[in-house]
Design an enzyme around this catalytic site. Sequence first.
Site, PDB file in Angstrom:
ATOM      1  CB  CYS A 113      11.461 -66.209 -48.003  1.00  0.00           C
ATOM      2  SG  CYS A 113      11.310 -65.052 -46.638  1.00  0.00           S
ATOM      3  CE  LYS A 150       2.668 -76.254 -37.497  1.00  0.00           C
ATOM      4  NZ  LYS A 150       4.044 -76.848 -37.491  1.00  0.00           N
ATOM      5  CD  GLU A 210      11.604 -69.849 -51.779  1.00  0.00           C
ATOM      6  OE1 GLU A 210      11.923 -68.845 -51.133  1.00  0.00           O
ATOM      7  OE2 GLU A 210      10.543 -70.477 -51.602  1.00  0.00           O
ATOM      8  CD  GLU A 216       7.753 -63.913 -45.486  1.00  0.00           C
ATOM      9  OE1 GLU A 216       7.965 -64.043 -46.723  1.00  0.00           O
ATOM     10  OE2 GLU A 216       8.454 -64.427 -44.626  1.00  0.00           O
TER      11      GLU A 216
END
Length: 477
Positions: A282, A174, A382, A249
């Site tokens: 990231c 997906k 973040e 992750e």
Amino acid sequence: MHHSTEFYINGRWVAPATLRPLPVIDPSTEEVCATISLGDQADTDAAVAAARAAFDGWAATPIPERIAALERLLAAYTARAEDMAQAITAEMGAPIDWSRQQQVTSGDWHFEGFLAAAKEMEWDRPLGPHAPGERIFHEPIGVVALITPWNWPMNQIALKVAPALLAGCTMVLKPSEVAPLSGLVFAEIVDAAGIPPGVFNLVNGDGPGVGSQLSAHPDVDMVSFTGSTRAGRLISIAAADTIKRVSLELGGKGANIIFADADDKAVKRGATRCFNNSGQSCNAPTRMLVQRDRYEAAVEIAARVAEETPVIPAAQEGRGIGPVVSEVQFDKIQTLIQTGIDQGARLVAGGTGRPGHLNRGFFVRPTVFADVTPDMTIYREEIFGPVLSIIPFDTEEDAVRMANDTVYGLTNYIQTTDKDRLRRMARRLKSGMVECNGKGFGKGSPFGGMKQSGNGREGGPWGIHEFLEVKTVSDWD
């Protein structure tokens, strides 16, 4: 793209059970560039059933044949490199040169790393001389759900599909519904490579829909997810009832520690790395910790890098950063930049709003804040945009404490010419990766984090082992 509203299930392009159209927005123009369909439970069930039916045959395929299949996939992928670059540029806004040179090539780089690892792996072996006849086998875990993000689409698809294929798993992918076009091109590549029907399946959908359905599905044995920490938490909860393996992750808030003895290019290198891919990585070094002797000079250099970083429409060739992926991301980043200003950080470059030469598109000004403190939102959260926070430190102890003062633990960075200090620091930083003095990691290196940056590792033999179960058999010989 004539397959845009279809799914790839059991080796064929099929219409969704119910057409649920979703426009794909080009972030440079804010215009619709394609339309996909979101899947529902019937589509998810069909894809999982195809993967389940194909599993026994693929799991029994000899290792050399699985390796040959990935080699065919790599050749087919390379042949479609320009199509892939154009898709990534349209869907998530990476400038076309960046798409060609970094986004697309990250895929074949990982394919090559996994091929090398698979050829060297011990897939079965004796336990040891103390246990005569006992043998250890590595076997595929089963049907795996692969849920991938929009920021590095081929990097993450390659990091999941290749090891799953080599391990003998069958899969349902997906891709992100925000940037699904590259995933559709990838499914065409899989088809061209002659991967057996049912081994690879693709269903488009969003997180609350297909993502949740895959995570909770009783016939899915493992979920491999890359994305936000918030979404990773929800996937873990959804997967808990069936006790399936979950590999995550997730986010990061990397510290780039620059000591006074670092090389002259350390600050420029760090700021550029932060702004690359419009800050949508990231593992970006978004917190720059600078020893006080070099602090003000570093602030000036970073501000200059921000001001000299071109911001360009994604279709334009040449150096620069493109838009961020969506209006949602743009608004989030604008809010966080304004929060940094309101909380007292010193804005030295960039700021809110688009660059002056652009009046539409989700373009963000490369932004640098100085005098950021640990109580500020931009120090902790973040941002996932081209925003750099700079903080002074005095001692090595200060640097370690500040770098580790985060819920994340993906990648930290060290810049120093003192090797003893480098080694001390690297061992004390709580992150899955520590990049030193601008030296990148090698092909097949393990990628992953600690704390709320996730669990498990991707890349090389570590990535293949994520998709394997260990079986012990006595009296084998």
